[in-house]
Design an enzyme around this catalytic site. Structure first.
Site, PDB file in Angstrom:
ATOM      1  N   LEU A 112       6.438   0.723   5.868  1.00  0.00           N
ATOM      2  CA  LEU A 112       7.377  -0.180   5.200  1.00  0.00           C
ATOM      3  C   LEU A 112       7.396   0.024   3.688  1.00  0.00           C
ATOM      4  O   LEU A 112       8.456  -0.049   3.063  1.00  0.00           O
ATOM      5  CB  LEU A 112       7.062  -1.639   5.520  1.00  0.00           C
ATOM      6  CG  LEU A 112       7.681  -2.186   6.799  1.00  0.00           C
ATOM      7  CD1 LEU A 112       7.318  -3.654   6.994  1.00  0.00           C
ATOM      8  CD2 LEU A 112       9.186  -2.010   6.841  1.00  0.00           C
ATOM      9  N   CYS A 113       6.256   0.303   3.107  1.00  0.00           N
ATOM     10  CA  CYS A 113       6.196   0.529   1.657  1.00  0.00           C
ATOM     11  C   CYS A 113       6.939   1.814   1.290  1.00  0.00           C
ATOM     12  O   CYS A 113       7.598   1.886   0.252  1.00  0.00           O
ATOM     13  CB  CYS A 113       4.760   0.568   1.173  1.00  0.00           C
ATOM     14  SG  CYS A 113       3.931  -1.028   1.360  1.00  0.00           S
ATOM     15  N   THR A 114       6.853   2.818   2.144  1.00  0.00           N
ATOM     16  CA  THR A 114       7.582   4.061   1.930  1.00  0.00           C
ATOM     17  C   THR A 114       9.082   3.805   2.033  1.00  0.00           C
ATOM     18  O   THR A 114       9.864   4.273   1.197  1.00  0.00           O
ATOM     19  CB  THR A 114       7.136   5.137   2.941  1.00  0.00           C
ATOM     20  OG1 THR A 114       5.737   5.383   2.730  1.00  0.00           O
ATOM     21  CG2 THR A 114       7.921   6.421   2.779  1.00  0.00           C
ATOM     22  N   LYS A 158       0.818  -1.215   0.000  1.00  0.00           N
ATOM     23  CA  LYS A 158       0.000   0.000   0.000  1.00  0.00           C
ATOM     24  C   LYS A 158       0.852   1.266   0.000  1.00  0.00           C
ATOM     25  O   LYS A 158       1.778   1.390   0.791  1.00  0.00           O
ATOM     26  CB  LYS A 158      -0.914   0.000   1.222  1.00  0.00           C
ATOM     27  CG  LYS A 158      -1.920   1.124   1.254  1.00  0.00           C
ATOM     28  CD  LYS A 158      -3.192   0.695   1.911  1.00  0.00           C
ATOM     29  CE  LYS A 158      -4.226   1.788   1.925  1.00  0.00           C
ATOM     30  NZ  LYS A 158      -4.643   2.242   0.613  1.00  0.00           N
ATOM     31  N   ALA A 175      10.226   1.959  -1.155  1.00  0.00           N
ATOM     32  CA  ALA A 175      10.276   2.859  -2.307  1.00  0.00           C
ATOM     33  C   ALA A 175      11.464   3.817  -2.193  1.00  0.00           C
ATOM     34  O   ALA A 175      12.166   4.067  -3.187  1.00  0.00           O
ATOM     35  CB  ALA A 175       8.963   3.639  -2.427  1.00  0.00           C
TER      36      ALA A 175
END
Length: 150
Positions: A42-44, A37, A47
């Protein structure tokens, strides 16, 4: 999908309406990473790791393409906020996520739900999966990829 499989011709449409296909990456290696998401911690971190390591990935012959089930609008905001140098594909209909086998039952303290299993596919110059990272180190994803074949 597994090692040795050829990726599908059509990969999907990014936040700006461009359709990406396997042909767009012919002759270069591809990091195709699936994440749960936009905007989550964690996704940030993942990325940002890929963005920070982007030049090193390019020097190693890789291009990068991110995939999640978020909307194109969410991707656009996420990519602009983080100044991501690579496109993000919106997989709202789960076509790519299911094809690559990353749409799975997730277990969390609050229960179980279906969601994206964070996974990175390393694809060679002719569109064949060479490696799969299922235990992604989100904070150091770029180096994890670069150190695979050392």
């Amino acid at each position: 999908m597994k090692k040795g499989d050829k990726i599908p011709e059509i990969l999907g449409t990014d936040a700006y309406g461009k359709e990406w296909s396997a042909k767009d990456f012919a002759g270069t290696k591809l990091v195709l990473y699936f994440y749960p998401k936009d905007g989550t911690p964690l996704c940030t971190k993942e990325a940002c790791s890929l963005a920070t390591g982007y030049d090193k990935l390019l020097k190693a012959g890789y291009k990068v393409l991110g995939v999640s089930t978020d909307t194109p609008e969410s991707h656009r905001q996420f990519a602009e906020e983080l100044s991501l140098p690579f496109p993000l594909i919106s997989d709202k209909d789960l076509t790519l996520s299911k094809m690559f086998g990353v749409w799975k039952l997730q277990k969390f303290s609050a229960g179980e739900y279906m969601g994206t299993n964070r996974t990175t596919f390393l694809i060679n110059e002719v569109g064949v999966i060479e490696d799969i990272i299922s235990d992604v180190n989100a904070k150091d994803s770029a180096n994890q990829i670069l150190n695979l074949n050392k």
